[in-house]
Design a protein around this motif. Structure first.
Motif, mmCIF file in Angstrom:
data_model
loop_
_atom_site.group_PDB
_atom_site.id
_atom_site.type_symbol
_atom_site.label_atom_id
_atom_site.label_comp_id
_atom_site.label_asym_id
_atom_site.label_seq_id
_atom_site.Cartn_x
_atom_site.Cartn_y
_atom_site.Cartn_z
ATOM 1 N N UNK A 95 0.851 -1.208 0.192
ATOM 2 C CA UNK A 95 0.025 0.015 -0.095
ATOM 3 C C UNK A 95 0.873 1.215 0.026
ATOM 4 N N UNK A 96 0.053 2.314 0.222
ATOM 5 C CA UNK A 96 1.043 3.771 0.246
ATOM 6 C C UNK A 96 2.063 3.921 1.287
ATOM 7 N N UNK A 97 3.214 3.716 0.858
ATOM 8 C CA UNK A 97 4.496 3.927 1.858
ATOM 9 C C UNK A 97 4.488 2.683 2.700
ATOM 10 N N UNK A 98 3.890 1.563 2.265
ATOM 11 C CA UNK A 98 3.916 0.267 3.163
ATOM 12 C C UNK A 98 4.726 -0.660 2.153
ATOM 13 N N UNK A 99 5.239 -1.559 3.089
ATOM 14 C CA UNK A 99 6.073 -2.925 2.409
ATOM 15 C C UNK A 99 6.263 -3.840 3.517
ATOM 16 N N UNK A 100 6.387 -5.017 3.040
ATOM 17 C CA UNK A 100 6.770 -6.345 3.808
ATOM 18 C C UNK A 100 7.823 -7.015 3.427
#
Lengths: 297, 230
Positions: free
Chosen positions: A167-172
């Motif tokens: 998602x926006x500005x998210x990572x895993x």
């Protein structure tokens, strides 16, 4: 087996050398996986714009058509900085509009990340090659995550490499393997989440994206993930302001955390933390199973 | 006796382990001091001599694995599998230990001054383990013999599928595993507990404060009444 590292700067000195520190950490995790490597770095935030990291099939890719097409499409200024086969674009537009346009006109390009701050770089090969390719050691930033992959359940391609955008500005990034990813992927696809690969970690990323689209906070989404995701995992999740760490309740997959006045770090093994300044005197602990740890600026 | 000083920034783990193995089978009691461990794996594995090895700093996986006769002290934390399959001797960790500390160990004494995480003493076969702090879930899983002393708390599923190892816990137990039950603590148990605490150098715990756990012995023996289940 895979290796995960995360570094969160608490001082300007660490921010100024964030990339160099993260690179040293990730190189220590080469023996945990050298099929592919990737990093997410949070730096140079933009306002009233979106920042995309776009990945082309190879370094010889000609970005001119994209630039011209984008100028025509969004009808305003844009910036493009090319780094090997990746480009960081800063655009004055809405993310949703531009995603559809990309899929239609440039299907060969892959949007690694989208937001105001995040940039994701990844490629096949051992960490040292990937880090050198993108000159990660020169990056400044507030926090960053890295991953070295030993593929166990799906192919070795750039698209299968971590980090995955959630998602926006998210990572895993993920160390482990999920056992119910096929059924979860089907359910999430029905809800409109698009998957590019058959990779299990991408499903975890898509799961968190869907939960947060429905209004969950990061912590709420992770609490629910503990119930819905079946398998082994240590996750590190990057957010605009910080990062979170979660291990499954069985906690077979290793994780260690450490903190000083200058930084907070997490890694699959302590040797990735030992390379940081002041590590010998850091407070050091193993994150408990099924407990969410998070740091924010 | 002179101490051998080894800096792991200058000497490889393979080389220091080889130097220690050269003394295997001897009565050599020399002292070794290892610096710059920096989380490296498999330090001081496979010793078979009454050496004294001091490691200054945190170590990675399997430190002091298969130890025989030696006294190995880690002045720091350990990664997974410290003293795995130890046969005899003593391993002391001044910090905390990660997963499966003392796994499958047959003998000797493992002392962890901090906490041990999950699966501490899994399948232990005669080792004594004394943890000054707490242990994580699934500790003493399928433990066959030996004693596990926990001065703090124990996580969930303690002693699951236990054979004849004895477990002593001073704090709370989140949950007992299958076939693990609390048993009465008698004077002879308190005496062995006191002896273990003394050997570990733990002076602030009273043997009277512990509870004893062991096998209900309903799982590991063939029972004719359970025939329908097979």
């Amino acid at each position: 087996m895979c290796g995960i590292v995360g570094l969160f700067a608490k001082s300007e000195a660490i921010e100024a050398e964030l990339g160099a520190h993260l690179a040293k950490m990730l190189i220590q995790m080469t023996e945990r996986g050298s099929d592919s490597a990737g990093i997410a770095v949070y730096r140079n935030p933009v306002t009233d714009s979106i920042k995309l990291t776009v990945m082309a099939p190879d370094n010889a890719y000609d970005w001119h058509d994209l630039k011209n097409g984008l100028l025509e499409q969004i009808d305003s200024d844009m910036e493009m900085e090319i780094n090997a086969n990746h480009a960081v674009l800063i655009l004055h537009t809405e993310p949703k509009d531009i995603y559809d346009w990309f899929f239609l006109h440039f299907p060969e390009l892959h949007i690694n990340s989208s937001g105001t701050t995040i940039e994701i770089y990844k490629d096949k090969g051992p960490p040292v090659n990937v880090l050198n390719r993108f000159k990660v050691s020169q990056f400044k930033g507030t926090h960053a995550l890295g991953h070295s992959r030993m593929a166990t359940e799906s192919a070795v391609t750039i698209q299968h490499s971590h980090p995955f955008s959630t998602g926006q500005d998210l990572c895993l990034v993920h160390n482990g393997s999920l056992s119910n990813h096929n059924i979860l992927r089907e359910q999430l696809q029905k809800q409109g989440i698009v998957f590019r690969t058959d990779n299990d970690s991408e499903v975890a990323a898509g799961y968190l994206m869907q939960r947060m689209r429905q209004g969950d906070s990061m912590d709420e989404a992770l609490e629910r993930a503990l119930k819905d995701l079946d398998g082994f995992y240590t996750f590190a999740i990057g957010t605009r302001d910080g990062f979170a760490v979660l291990r499954d309740p069985i906690a077979c997959k290793p994780a260690v955390m450490a903190e000083t006045d200058e930084w907070v770090a997490m890694a699959s093994e302590y040797r990735a933390i030992a390379v940081l300044p002041g590590a010998d005197n850091a407070e050091c602990w193993e994150p408990a199973p099924a407990k969410i740890y998070s740091w924010n600026h | 006796m002179a101490t051998h000083n080894i800096d792991l920034e200058k000497t490889s783990v393979r080389d220091i382990n080889q130097a220690l193995h050269e003394l295997n089978g001897t009565e050599d009691r020399s002292e070794w001091r290892i610096t710059n461990s920096k989380g490296r794996h498999a330090i001081a594995v496979g010793i078979d001599a009454p050496l004294s090895v001091n490691i200054e700093g945190h170590v990675g996986y399997y430190c002091a694995g298969m130890n025989k006769h030696a006294t190995v002290t880690v002045n720091g934390n350990c990664g997974p599998g410290v003293a795995e399959n130890m046969m005899s001797g003593m391993v002391r960790v001044t910090g905390s230990a990660s997963q499966y500390a003392g796994a499958t160990a047959h003998g000797g004494l493992l002392i962890i001054e901090g906490d041990a995480s999950s699966r501490c003493g899994i399948s232990m076969k005669g080792v004594d383990i004394v943890v000054n702090g707490s242990v994580g879930h699934m500790s003493a899983f399928m433990a066959q013999s030996g004693r596990l002393v926990i001065c703090g708390d124990a996580g969930d599923a303690l002693g699951d599928s236990l054979y004849e190892a004895r477990i002593y816990v001073r704090g709370k137990v989140v949950g007992l595993g299958a076939d693990c039950i609390e048993k009465p603590i008698e004077d002879k148990h308190r005496a062995e507990l006191k002896q273990l605490l003394d050997k570990a150098g733990i002076t602030d715990c009273d043997a009277a404060e512990f509870r004893r756990y062991g096998s209900a012995r309903k799982l590991y023996n063939f029972n004719i009444d359970n025939m329908d289940a097979y």
